[in-house]
Motif scaffolding. Structure first.
Motif, mmCIF file in Angstrom:
data_model
loop_
_atom_site.group_PDB
_atom_site.id
_atom_site.type_symbol
_atom_site.label_atom_id
_atom_site.label_comp_id
_atom_site.label_asym_id
_atom_site.label_seq_id
_atom_site.Cartn_x
_atom_site.Cartn_y
_atom_site.Cartn_z
ATOM 1 N N LYS A 56 47.844 50.849 21.254
ATOM 2 C CA LYS A 56 48.484 49.988 22.263
ATOM 3 C C LYS A 56 50.001 50.072 22.133
ATOM 4 C CE LYS A 56 44.811 46.588 22.687
ATOM 5 N NZ LYS A 56 44.394 45.192 22.494
ATOM 6 N N ALA A 57 50.480 50.043 20.898
ATOM 7 C CA ALA A 57 51.925 50.149 20.669
ATOM 8 C C ALA A 57 52.432 51.517 21.120
ATOM 9 C CB ALA A 57 52.245 49.917 19.193
ATOM 10 N N TRP A 58 51.664 52.549 20.852
ATOM 11 C CA TRP A 58 52.027 53.900 21.282
ATOM 12 C C TRP A 58 52.142 53.947 22.803
ATOM 13 C CZ3 TRP A 58 53.031 58.448 18.620
ATOM 14 C CH2 TRP A 58 53.023 59.621 19.370
ATOM 15 N N ASP A 59 51.114 53.411 23.479
ATOM 16 C CA ASP A 59 51.124 53.398 24.940
ATOM 17 C C ASP A 59 52.301 52.599 25.491
ATOM 18 O OD1 ASP A 59 48.944 55.033 25.389
ATOM 19 O OD2 ASP A 59 47.524 53.385 25.680
ATOM 20 N N ALA A 60 52.648 51.505 24.826
ATOM 21 C CA ALA A 60 53.724 50.642 25.315
ATOM 22 C C ALA A 60 55.066 51.361 25.342
ATOM 23 C CB ALA A 60 53.813 49.389 24.452
ATOM 24 N N ASP A 61 55.221 52.360 24.500
ATOM 25 C CA ASP A 61 56.475 53.106 24.434
ATOM 26 C C ASP A 61 56.535 54.268 25.427
ATOM 27 O OD1 ASP A 61 57.479 51.481 22.442
ATOM 28 O OD2 ASP A 61 56.808 52.779 20.810
ATOM 29 N N LEU A 62 55.468 54.468 26.169
ATOM 30 C CA LEU A 62 55.412 55.587 27.118
ATOM 31 C C LEU A 62 55.521 55.090 28.555
ATOM 32 C CD1 LEU A 62 52.421 57.578 25.582
ATOM 33 C CD2 LEU A 62 54.843 58.178 25.429
ATOM 34 N N PRO A 63 55.968 55.955 29.443
ATOM 35 C CA PRO A 63 55.926 55.599 30.861
ATOM 36 C C PRO A 63 54.461 55.369 31.279
ATOM 37 C CG PRO A 63 57.230 57.584 30.508
ATOM 38 C CD PRO A 63 56.574 57.262 29.206
ATOM 39 N N LYS A 64 54.255 54.521 32.251
ATOM 40 C CA LYS A 64 52.891 54.155 32.663
ATOM 41 C C LYS A 64 52.018 55.362 32.987
ATOM 42 C CE LYS A 64 53.566 49.479 34.194
ATOM 43 N NZ LYS A 64 53.254 48.463 35.180
ATOM 44 N N ASP A 65 52.581 56.380 33.597
ATOM 45 C CA ASP A 65 51.779 57.544 33.980
ATOM 46 C C ASP A 65 51.404 58.441 32.802
ATOM 47 O OD1 ASP A 65 54.413 58.437 33.643
ATOM 48 O OD2 ASP A 65 54.181 60.015 35.159
#
Length: 127
Positions: A56-65
């Motif tokens: 989740k933390a990894w995803d939070a640092d990425l653009p939504k796409d």
């Protein structure tokens, strides 16, 4: 074979009566294997939560796409569980008529569950 192997997990919460430091018979060895698997499963569940938090933390640092780590882990774990069960059912198959079958099945479940917990732990730690 799946039903008998999975049924073992249902009887695991019985009170611990075996001396797992030095089991002396098949019943104690099987009970101890059940306790070991139960502990491994608890560790796996806790470690999965840590790995999910990391994803989740990894995803939070990425653009939504570009996000998807959390869903990828969820998908992988859902696929891993039936894989583990099938592998252990295969191992038990060779002992299906013997009194050692439950012990073999539980030992397999414990071994693979501990391996998966280590994989998830490495993922949670960013390795």
């Amino acid at each position: 074979m799946r039903a008998p192997l999975l049924a073992l997990a249902l009887i695991l919460p019985l009170p611990a009566l075996a001396n797992c430091a030095d089991p002396v018979d098949q019943v104690e060895m099987t009970e101890c294997a059940g306790q070991a698997y139960q502990a491994a499963d608890e560790d796996l569940n806790a470690t999965y939560k840590l790995a999910m938090a990391a994803m989740k933390a990894w995803d939070a640092d990425l653009p939504k796409d570009q996000r998807g780590a959390e869903e990828a882990l969820r998908k992988a774990q859902r696929a891993w569980l039936p894989y583990r069960d099938a592998v252990c059912e295969n191992e038990v198959f060779f002992y299906k008529d013997g009194s050692i079958a439950p012990l073999v099945g539980l030992a397999c479940l414990e071994r693979l569950t501990r391996q998966r917990a280590e994989e998830l732990r490495a993922m949670a730690e960013g390795e």
